[in-house]
Design an enzyme around this catalytic site. Structure first.
Site, PDB file in Angstrom:
ATOM      1  N   ASP A   1     -15.183  -2.971  -1.497  1.00 36.79           N
ATOM      2  CA  ASP A   1     -14.783  -2.703  -0.122  1.00 36.79           C
ATOM      3  C   ASP A   1     -16.044  -2.455   0.685  1.00 36.79           C
ATOM      4  O   ASP A   1     -16.799  -1.522   0.386  1.00 36.79           O
ATOM      5  CB  ASP A   1     -13.868  -1.478  -0.061  1.00 36.79           C
ATOM      6  CG  ASP A   1     -12.673  -1.623  -1.001  1.00 36.79           C
ATOM      7  OD1 ASP A   1     -12.173  -2.741  -1.142  1.00 36.79           O
ATOM      8  OD2 ASP A   1     -12.254  -0.607  -1.592  1.00 36.79           O
TER       9      ASP A   1
ATOM     10  N   ASP B   1       0.859  -1.184   0.000  1.00 38.09           N
ATOM     11  CA  ASP B   1       0.000   0.000   0.000  1.00 38.09           C
ATOM     12  C   ASP B   1       0.893   1.229   0.000  1.00 38.09           C
ATOM     13  O   ASP B   1       1.762   1.377   0.879  1.00 38.09           O
ATOM     14  CB  ASP B   1      -0.907   0.014   1.237  1.00 38.09           C
ATOM     15  CG  ASP B   1      -2.003  -1.040   1.153  1.00 38.09           C
ATOM     16  OD1 ASP B   1      -2.081  -1.732   0.121  1.00 38.09           O
ATOM     17  OD2 ASP B   1      -2.773  -1.174   2.123  1.00 38.09           O
TER      18      ASP B   1
END
Length: 251
Positions: free
Chosen positions: A132, A11
């Protein structure tokens, strides 16, 4: 029965390799100042795919860590899937041209499903949808906003679109090592024909062992972040365990 693919996660925030807690940009732990070195480590450990997210891009709606991603692409020989800030065809095609094997479309999948369908038509096998979820509902804009769509509803929208995969992340578990949400993830995988990759909360070797169970054969893969970085999961042991699944399930 194919083995579940374990995707190590990188990330990116401000050019560095970080992990967040439940998607909160103010709760970022820096694990490596050099994402390209981290990517090379993952490849050396034997991983067959790499999962990369441009966190700044997810909030900005456009690529923000392009230099770091490009460095990773130049260094890696294993395929890379990339998400974060990919919301138009120019960005999709730009990343594919630079060597990304699969682009992940999240927010735009909710806002503009026709864009996802067109991208999947033009680039078969190269488009994934990122779902998500927060309390069962799909979150967008870097998880800053919650929609009224359920994960299952969104997944079904793309059943006939030629989407290569769905990456399903349980936001409540992401980055806090609570374990994968197997009931929700397996439920989604059973509800759609698109391959599903589990994300959010993978915490220990117990989760890896759970992925080897027969009911998890419906999953294409699982993403691991913090647990790999802090040593809760041994990469060599985890990969060996997952690769044993086909042999052990044979008659």
């Amino acid at each position: 029965m194919a083995p579940v693919i374990l995707y190590p996660a990188i990330d990116l925030k401000e050019g560095r390799c970080v992990r967040l807690i439940q998607g909160d940009m103010d709760q970022a732990t820096v694990f490596n100042d050099s994402p390209v070195d981290q990517a090379a480590t993952f490849e050396t450990q034997g991983f067959e795919w790499l999962h990369v997210v441009d966190l700044d891009g997810a909030f900005a709606g456009k690529p923000m860590n392009a230099a770091a991603v490009e460095d990773i692409l130049k260094r890696m020989s294993i395929p890379v899937q990339l998400g974060g800030g990919i919301r138009d065809m120019k960005t999709v095609e730009g990343w594919l041209a630079k060597g990304v094997s699969r682009v992940i479309i999240g927010t735009a999948a909710v806002r503009d499903p026709d864009f996802v369908r067109e991208a999947a038509r033009l680039h078969p096998g190269k488009i994934a949808v990122g779902i998500d979820a927060k309390d069962g509902l799909v979150a967008v804009e870097g998880w800053a906003q919650t929609s009224t769509l359920s994960a299952e509803e969104l997944g079904r929208r793309f059943e006939d679109a030629g989407v290569a995969a769905i990456i399903y992340t349980d936001i409540a578990r992401d980055g806090i090592l609570k374990g994968l949400n197997f009931p929700m993830t397996l439920g989604l995988a059973r509800a759609v024909s698109i391959p599903v990759i589990a994300s959010g909360g993978l915490a220990s070797m117990a989760d890896i062992e759970r992925l080897t169970q027969p009911d998890c054969a419906v999953l294409d893969g699982a993403i691991s972040g913090r647990a790999l970085y802090d040593g809760r999961i041994d990469p060599v042991e985890a990969l060996a365990l997952l690769k044993k699944v086909p042999a052990s399930s044979s008659p």
